[in-house]
Design a protein around this motif. Structure first.
Motif, PDB file in Angstrom:
ATOM      1  N   TYR A  84       0.889  -1.323  -0.117  1.00  0.00           N
ATOM      2  CA  TYR A  84      -0.085   0.015  -0.011  1.00  0.00           C
ATOM      3  C   TYR A  84       0.815   1.250   0.105  1.00  0.00           C
ATOM      4  O   TYR A  84       0.722   2.081  -0.893  1.00  0.00           O
ATOM      5  CB  TYR A  84      -0.992   0.069   1.177  1.00  0.00           C
ATOM      6  N   GLY A  85       2.039   1.125   0.814  1.00  0.00           N
ATOM      7  CA  GLY A  85       2.743   2.533   0.806  1.00  0.00           C
ATOM      8  C   GLY A  85       3.465   2.624  -0.388  1.00  0.00           C
ATOM      9  O   GLY A  85       3.577   3.792  -0.861  1.00  0.00           O
ATOM     10  N   ALA A  86       4.010   1.673  -1.067  1.00  0.00           N
ATOM     11  CA  ALA A  86       4.781   2.039  -2.070  1.00  0.00           C
ATOM     12  C   ALA A  86       3.868   2.105  -3.408  1.00  0.00           C
ATOM     13  O   ALA A  86       4.334   2.983  -4.167  1.00  0.00           O
ATOM     14  CB  ALA A  86       5.412   0.340  -2.599  1.00  0.00           C
ATOM     15  N   VAL A  87       2.687   1.894  -3.209  1.00  0.00           N
ATOM     16  CA  VAL A  87       1.699   1.948  -4.607  1.00  0.00           C
ATOM     17  C   VAL A  87       1.249   3.410  -4.551  1.00  0.00           C
ATOM     18  O   VAL A  87       1.100   4.211  -5.340  1.00  0.00           O
ATOM     19  CB  VAL A  87       0.419   1.017  -4.686  1.00  0.00           C
ATOM     20  N   SER A  88       1.056   3.598  -3.203  1.00  0.00           N
ATOM     21  CA  SER A  88       0.651   5.090  -2.808  1.00  0.00           C
ATOM     22  C   SER A  88       1.857   6.167  -3.162  1.00  0.00           C
ATOM     23  O   SER A  88       1.343   7.147  -3.968  1.00  0.00           O
ATOM     24  CB  SER A  88       0.294   5.294  -1.497  1.00  0.00           C
ATOM     25  N   ALA A  89       2.936   5.862  -3.080  1.00  0.00           N
ATOM     26  CA  ALA A  89       4.268   6.654  -3.693  1.00  0.00           C
ATOM     27  C   ALA A  89       4.074   6.661  -5.075  1.00  0.00           C
ATOM     28  O   ALA A  89       4.129   8.038  -5.755  1.00  0.00           O
ATOM     29  CB  ALA A  89       5.430   5.959  -3.045  1.00  0.00           C
TER      30      ALA A  89
END
Length: 419
Positions: A84-89
């Protein structure tokens, strides 16, 4: 002008990663690449073997145009929040058209079918998951079995393969974020994620390469399996005493935290769950057994072995010990905090093409772009955690300097101009 996003650790960057990079550009038709890369500590709860600037340089030398740091709040999480964090970036850049990830299956269709059902976790699934967890299974195994029960026909063994698991969570994250980024996958080649044995002349897993370094201390043996740029960076970092880094480099600061905190204080830290604080306190006095002499078992390895049960995987325990080392609380890393996604885009490095991407992102980015942590903005709590992580990471160097402890304040992004 198309841009493909990659989510990486590059620990270290090897020929398999180079294949993934090349295939990602080919399958996406992209002109530019952005890599969201974990910083000083990684998804399995381990320190990176070389620091984030060194690994960003490896990526740029390979051809990546822009490297953005995945904050430590996300980089050491289980698959759901890591993804989730990586895709949000990638979504926050406003310029990424596609995301290409490696998978064991090479088939994105069945993963998309699961993501379509699982992105909002139906109540029936949650009940199935709790039933599996009550059997004493580790969370990843329980999750896969619950999905197989929710969606007959899904093979839990296939889903449990590490890259397939991460791929599913990338797809779930895209749906939860309402992203228009197109997902693509490339089949992992010739070595499994955790495979130590090397069975190919040019491709080996990062696990196998780290095993060579840590068990045999032979940097030269990596040469057939990594790009020349990786070898140059690793030679420089090793000569400077900044690599290779492993968990045992942090045995003393970890023990200080474990001894200093009471059981109640440990329970407030992230990943310390289900009474593990009491188990930690019970096993600590046993660390002295067999810890001296030629056959000594390293302290962190001992501790993990003493804590490990069927319920708690090595990865779960490493993540927990890392949160203790970094003194990161449940409150700091609550679901409410993580659900907001990355609050900034920290640039670790860029090429001349990456400079063009950054100019575009000034118009499209949904969060601040940071090339300097002294840029005058009020630091995000997650950025402060990254700065602290760098300071702790430097404790693992042979001779860390004050500048290395606070390197986030001094180090500009790596800049590479390829011929």
């Amino acid at each position: 002008m198309k841009t493909v996003g990659l989510i990486v650790e590059y620990n270290p960057l090897h020929n398999g990663h180079a294949f993934h990079y090349q295939e990602s550009k080919k399958s996406s038709g992209a002109d530019y690449t952005i890599a969201v890369m974990s910083g000083q500590f990684l998804q399995r709860g381990e320190p990176a073997m070389a620091d984030k600037w060194a690994r960003a340089e490896m990526a740029l030398r390979m051809g990546v145009d822009l490297v953005i740091e995945l904050p430590v709040a996300f980089s050491t999480q289980p698959a759901e929040w890591f993804a989730y964090g990586a895709v949000s970036a990638l979504e926050a850049t406003g310029v990424v058209d596609s995301l290409c990830f490696g998978s064991e299956s090479g088939d994105i269709g069945w993963l998309q079918d699961i993501a379509a059902v699982m992105h909002d976790e139906p109540a029936a699934f949650h009940a199935l998951l709790q039933e599996e967890l009550k059997l004493g299974l580790p969370y990843p195994a329980a999750y896969g079995r619950a999905i197989a029960r929710q969606m007959p026909g899904i093979d839990p063994a296939e889903l449990a393969k590490p890259n397939n698991t991460l791929g599913l969570h990338y797809l779930i994250a895209l749906k939860r974020l309402g992203s228009r980024i197109e997902p693509l996958t490339v089949t992992r080649q010739k070595s499994d994620y955790n495979q130590i044995a090397i069975t190919d002349q040019a491709i080996a897993s990062a696990t196998a390469l780290r095993h060579i370094l840590f068990e045999r201390g032979s940097l030269g043996e990596l040469a057939p399996y990594v790009p020349e740029g990786t070898m140059q960076v690793l030679k420089r970092e090793t000569a400077a005493g900044r690599a290779p880094i492993q968990w045992e480099c942090y045995a003393k600061p970890l023990l200080l935290q474990l001894l200093h905190h009471s059981a109640a204080q440990l329970a407030e830290l992230h990943e310390v769950t289900e009474g593990l604080e009491h188990r930690i306190k019970r096993v600590l006095p046993s660390l002295s057994q067999g810890s001296a002499g030629a056959d000594a078992v390293p302290i962190v390895q001992q501790l993990i072995s003493l804590l490990k049960t069927k319920r708690y995987t090595r990865t779960k325990l490493q993540r927990m010990l890392l949160r203790i080392l970094l003194n990161q609380s449940k409150e700091q890393l609550s679901p409410a905090v993580l659900a907001q996604g990355v609050p900034y885009l920290r640039v670790l490095g860029f090429s001349s093409a990456g400079r063009t991407l950054l100019k575009r992102m000034k118009q499209t980015a949904k969060v601040p772009i940071l090339t300097n942590v002294n840029a005058g903005l009020e630091p995000s709590p997650l950025l402060l955690m990254d700065i602290q992580a760098t300071s702790v990471y430097a404790l693992g160097f042979q001779q860390a300097t004050e500048r290395e402890w606070f390197r986030d304040y001094y180090e500009p992004p790596v800049q590479i101009t390829l011929p």
